[in-house]
Scaffold this motif. Structure first.
Motif, PDB file in Angstrom:
ATOM      1  N   LEU A  89       0.840  -1.197   0.000  1.00  0.00           N
ATOM      2  CA  LEU A  89       0.000   0.000   0.000  1.00  0.00           C
ATOM      3  C   LEU A  89       0.880   1.254   0.000  1.00  0.00           C
ATOM      4  CD1 LEU A  89      -3.017   0.782   0.117  1.00  0.00           C
ATOM      5  CD2 LEU A  89      -2.899   0.671   2.595  1.00  0.00           C
ATOM      6  N   LYS A  90       1.926   1.222   0.821  1.00  0.00           N
ATOM      7  CA  LYS A  90       2.822   2.378   0.900  1.00  0.00           C
ATOM      8  C   LYS A  90       3.670   2.503  -0.362  1.00  0.00           C
ATOM      9  CE  LYS A  90       4.249   1.660   5.225  1.00  0.00           C
ATOM     10  NZ  LYS A  90       4.797   1.657   6.545  1.00  0.00           N
ATOM     11  N   GLN A  91       4.322   1.387  -0.734  1.00  0.00           N
ATOM     12  CA  GLN A  91       5.301   1.444  -1.820  1.00  0.00           C
ATOM     13  C   GLN A  91       4.660   1.528  -3.196  1.00  0.00           C
ATOM     14  OE1 GLN A  91       8.438   1.764  -0.918  1.00  0.00           O
ATOM     15  NE2 GLN A  91       7.878   1.421   1.218  1.00  0.00           N
ATOM     16  N   ASP A  92       3.726   0.622  -3.467  1.00  0.00           N
ATOM     17  CA  ASP A  92       3.167   0.536  -4.818  1.00  0.00           C
ATOM     18  C   ASP A  92       1.974   1.464  -5.017  1.00  0.00           C
ATOM     19  OD1 ASP A  92       4.336  -2.267  -6.318  1.00  0.00           O
ATOM     20  OD2 ASP A  92       4.646  -2.023  -4.178  1.00  0.00           O
ATOM     21  N   CYS A  93       0.970   1.289  -4.191  1.00  0.00           N
ATOM     22  CA  CYS A  93      -0.201   2.165  -4.310  1.00  0.00           C
ATOM     23  C   CYS A  93       0.260   3.603  -4.040  1.00  0.00           C
ATOM     24  CB  CYS A  93      -1.298   1.769  -3.325  1.00  0.00           C
ATOM     25  SG  CYS A  93      -1.618  -0.013  -3.270  1.00  0.00           S
ATOM     26  N   GLY A  94       1.157   3.743  -3.059  1.00  0.00           N
ATOM     27  CA  GLY A  94       1.634   5.068  -2.670  1.00  0.00           C
ATOM     28  C   GLY A  94       2.402   5.770  -3.773  1.00  0.00           C
ATOM     29  N   SER A  95       3.010   5.000  -4.689  1.00  0.00           N
ATOM     30  CA  SER A  95       3.765   5.645  -5.757  1.00  0.00           C
ATOM     31  C   SER A  95       2.838   6.478  -6.640  1.00  0.00           C
ATOM     32  CB  SER A  95       4.545   4.610  -6.585  1.00  0.00           C
ATOM     33  OG  SER A  95       3.664   3.807  -7.328  1.00  0.00           O
ATOM     34  N   CYS A  96       1.592   6.121  -6.724  1.00  0.00           N
ATOM     35  CA  CYS A  96       0.630   6.921  -7.496  1.00  0.00           C
ATOM     36  C   CYS A  96      -0.306   7.726  -6.608  1.00  0.00           C
ATOM     37  CB  CYS A  96      -0.219   6.031  -8.401  1.00  0.00           C
ATOM     38  SG  CYS A  96       0.677   5.437  -9.847  1.00  0.00           S
ATOM     39  N   HIS A  97      -0.693   7.149  -5.477  1.00  0.00           N
ATOM     40  CA  HIS A  97      -1.707   7.801  -4.637  1.00  0.00           C
ATOM     41  C   HIS A  97      -1.082   8.637  -3.521  1.00  0.00           C
ATOM     42  CE1 HIS A  97      -5.216   5.906  -6.513  1.00  0.00           C
ATOM     43  NE2 HIS A  97      -4.471   4.813  -6.631  1.00  0.00           N
ATOM     44  N   GLY A  98       0.245   8.620  -3.449  1.00  0.00           N
ATOM     45  CA  GLY A  98       0.926   9.375  -2.398  1.00  0.00           C
ATOM     46  C   GLY A  98       1.211   8.483  -1.205  1.00  0.00           C
ATOM     47  N   LEU A  99       2.375   8.694  -0.590  1.00  0.00           N
ATOM     48  CA  LEU A  99       2.798   7.872   0.549  1.00  0.00           C
ATOM     49  C   LEU A  99       1.776   7.948   1.673  1.00  0.00           C
ATOM     50  CD1 LEU A  99       5.276   6.126   1.011  1.00  0.00           C
ATOM     51  CD2 LEU A  99       6.338   8.045   2.207  1.00  0.00           C
ATOM     52  N   ARG A 100       1.128   9.105   1.802  1.00  0.00           N
ATOM     53  CA  ARG A 100       0.095   9.258   2.831  1.00  0.00           C
ATOM     54  C   ARG A 100      -1.304   9.279   2.210  1.00  0.00           C
ATOM     55  NH1 ARG A 100       1.914   9.939   7.674  1.00  0.00           N
ATOM     56  NH2 ARG A 100      -0.007  10.867   8.409  1.00  0.00           N
ATOM     57  N   MET A 101      -1.401   8.747   0.983  1.00  0.00           N
ATOM     58  CA  MET A 101      -2.684   8.582   0.285  1.00  0.00           C
ATOM     59  C   MET A 101      -3.391   9.909  -0.003  1.00  0.00           C
ATOM     60  SD  MET A 101      -2.563   5.336   0.001  1.00  0.00           S
ATOM     61  CE  MET A 101      -1.037   4.623   0.622  1.00  0.00           C
ATOM     62  N   THR A 102      -2.595  10.982  -0.044  1.00  0.00           N
ATOM     63  CA  THR A 102      -3.221  12.282  -0.270  1.00  0.00           C
ATOM     64  C   THR A 102      -3.261  12.637  -1.755  1.00  0.00           C
ATOM     65  OG1 THR A 102      -1.068  13.223   0.258  1.00  0.00           O
ATOM     66  CG2 THR A 102      -2.714  13.271   2.002  1.00  0.00           C
ATOM     67  N   GLY A 103      -2.886  11.672  -2.612  1.00  0.00           N
ATOM     68  CA  GLY A 103      -3.009  11.895  -4.040  1.00  0.00           C
ATOM     69  C   GLY A 103      -1.693  12.234  -4.692  1.00  0.00           C
ATOM     70  N   GLY A 104      -1.635  11.980  -5.989  1.00  0.00           N
ATOM     71  CA  GLY A 104      -0.447  12.225  -6.791  1.00  0.00           C
ATOM     72  C   GLY A 104      -0.916  12.056  -8.219  1.00  0.00           C
ATOM     73  N   LEU A 105      -0.340  11.082  -8.906  1.00  0.00           N
ATOM     74  CA  LEU A 105      -0.851  10.722 -10.232  1.00  0.00           C
ATOM     75  C   LEU A 105      -2.287  10.198 -10.095  1.00  0.00           C
ATOM     76  CD1 LEU A 105      -0.389  10.127 -13.252  1.00  0.00           C
ATOM     77  CD2 LEU A 105       0.591   7.946 -12.603  1.00  0.00           C
ATOM     78  N   GLY A 106      -2.538   9.454  -9.042  1.00  0.00           N
ATOM     79  CA  GLY A 106      -3.891   8.956  -8.754  1.00  0.00           C
ATOM     80  C   GLY A 106      -4.548   9.831  -7.696  1.00  0.00           C
ATOM     81  N   PRO A 107      -5.864   9.730  -7.571  1.00  0.00           N
ATOM     82  CA  PRO A 107      -6.591  10.572  -6.614  1.00  0.00           C
ATOM     83  C   PRO A 107      -6.279  10.201  -5.162  1.00  0.00           C
ATOM     84  CG  PRO A 107      -8.049   8.909  -7.547  1.00  0.00           C
ATOM     85  CD  PRO A 107      -6.740   8.784  -8.273  1.00  0.00           C
ATOM     86  N   ALA A 108      -6.616  11.076  -4.248  1.00  0.00           N
ATOM     87  CA  ALA A 108      -6.444  10.808  -2.819  1.00  0.00           C
ATOM     88  C   ALA A 108      -7.313   9.619  -2.413  1.00  0.00           C
ATOM     89  CB  ALA A 108      -6.833  12.043  -2.018  1.00  0.00           C
ATOM     90  N   LEU A 109      -6.786   8.807  -1.486  1.00  0.00           N
ATOM     91  CA  LEU A 109      -7.542   7.659  -0.968  1.00  0.00           C
ATOM     92  C   LEU A 109      -7.705   7.801   0.545  1.00  0.00           C
ATOM     93  CD1 LEU A 109      -5.776   4.762  -2.952  1.00  0.00           C
ATOM     94  CD2 LEU A 109      -7.882   5.966  -3.564  1.00  0.00           C
ATOM     95  N   THR A 110      -7.789   9.025   0.984  1.00  0.00           N
ATOM     96  CA  THR A 110      -7.947   9.271   2.423  1.00  0.00           C
ATOM     97  C   THR A 110      -9.386   8.977   2.829  1.00  0.00           C
ATOM     98  OG1 THR A 110      -8.484  11.544   1.886  1.00  0.00           O
ATOM     99  CG2 THR A 110      -6.196  11.100   2.469  1.00  0.00           C
ATOM    100  N   LEU A 111      -9.605   8.958   4.145  1.00  0.00           N
ATOM    101  CA  LEU A 111     -10.936   8.748   4.701  1.00  0.00           C
ATOM    102  C   LEU A 111     -11.938   9.713   4.072  1.00  0.00           C
ATOM    103  CD1 LEU A 111     -11.890   6.816   6.879  1.00  0.00           C
ATOM    104  CD2 LEU A 111     -11.420   8.578   8.591  1.00  0.00           C
ATOM    105  N   GLU A 112     -11.547  10.995   4.010  1.00  0.00           N
ATOM    106  CA  GLU A 112     -12.429  12.033   3.475  1.00  0.00           C
ATOM    107  C   GLU A 112     -12.709  11.789   1.996  1.00  0.00           C
ATOM    108  OE1 GLU A 112      -9.319  12.892   4.927  1.00  0.00           O
ATOM    109  OE2 GLU A 112     -10.286  12.881   6.892  1.00  0.00           O
ATOM    110  N   ALA A 113     -11.634  11.445   1.240  1.00  0.00           N
ATOM    111  CA  ALA A 113     -11.781  11.289  -0.202  1.00  0.00           C
ATOM    112  C   ALA A 113     -12.687  10.104  -0.549  1.00  0.00           C
ATOM    113  CB  ALA A 113     -10.415  11.112  -0.861  1.00  0.00           C
ATOM    114  N   LEU A 114     -12.663   9.073   0.297  1.00  0.00           N
ATOM    115  CA  LEU A 114     -13.435   7.863  -0.018  1.00  0.00           C
ATOM    116  C   LEU A 114     -14.828   7.875   0.618  1.00  0.00           C
ATOM    117  CD1 LEU A 114     -10.690   5.083   0.256  1.00  0.00           C
ATOM    118  CD2 LEU A 114     -11.543   6.239  -1.786  1.00  0.00           C
ATOM    119  N   ALA A 115     -15.113   8.906   1.403  1.00  0.00           N
ATOM    120  CA  ALA A 115     -16.404   8.956   2.097  1.00  0.00           C
ATOM    121  C   ALA A 115     -17.553   8.800   1.103  1.00  0.00           C
ATOM    122  CB  ALA A 115     -16.531  10.268   2.851  1.00  0.00           C
TER     123      ALA A 115
END
Ligand code: HEC
Length: 111
Positions: free
Chosen positions: A39-65
């Motif tokens: 989740l950190k290394q692979d998903c995080g490479s696109c979604h951000g190490l803290r899931m706040t978004g990058g190439l892919g959208p944020a996957l934070t609690l708020e973003a997925l609500a």
């Protein structure tokens, strides 16, 4: 007791629908650690190490609500054709993917 053929078949259906979830429960602790790493290394490479978004959208609690669990599982399983989001079916089991989505839906990384 005599079970009719109908009853036996009914029982068989119940067993086959229950067995997969019983036999293949949640990933064990070692697998969960691997998945968290992914989740950190692979998903995080696109979604951000803290899931706040990058190439892919944020996957934070708020973003997925409000996003249905099933559709998130489908996205991770099959990817989104025509976007950078790959399908993870070749690498991850159904249980792995459900665990990842549940981890995100509970808020990752934990504050
Ligand atoms: C190569 C880049 C890339 C990687 C790696 C990647 N994603 Fe994605 N992901 C995307 C993009 C881009 C989208 C948005 C697709 C779209 O526009 O519909 C997306 C969408 C998603 C969504 C849907 C979000 C929503 O709001 O509906 C989820 C959930 C998701 N990714 C989870 C994951 C997980 C879990 C992993 C790791 C197992 C992962 N992604 C790895 C690029 C990536």
């Amino acid at each position: 007791m005599h079970l009719s053929r109908h009853a036996v078949r009914g029982l068989g259906l119940v067993m086959t629908s229950l067995l997969p979830s019983l036999a293949l429960g949640a990933p064990d602790a070692a697998r969960q650690a691997q998945l968290e790493n992914l989740l950190k290394q692979d998903c995080g490479s696109c979604h951000g190490l803290r899931m706040t978004g990058g190439l892919g959208p944020a996957l934070t609690l708020e973003a997925l609500a409000g996003k249905p669990r099933d559709s998130l599982i489908a996205t991770v399983t099959y990817g989104r054709p025509g976007t950078a989001m790959p399908g993870w079916q070749p690498l991850l089991s159904e249980q792995d993917i459900a665990w990842l989505v549940d981890t995100l839906l509970h808020g990752y990384p934990k504050p």
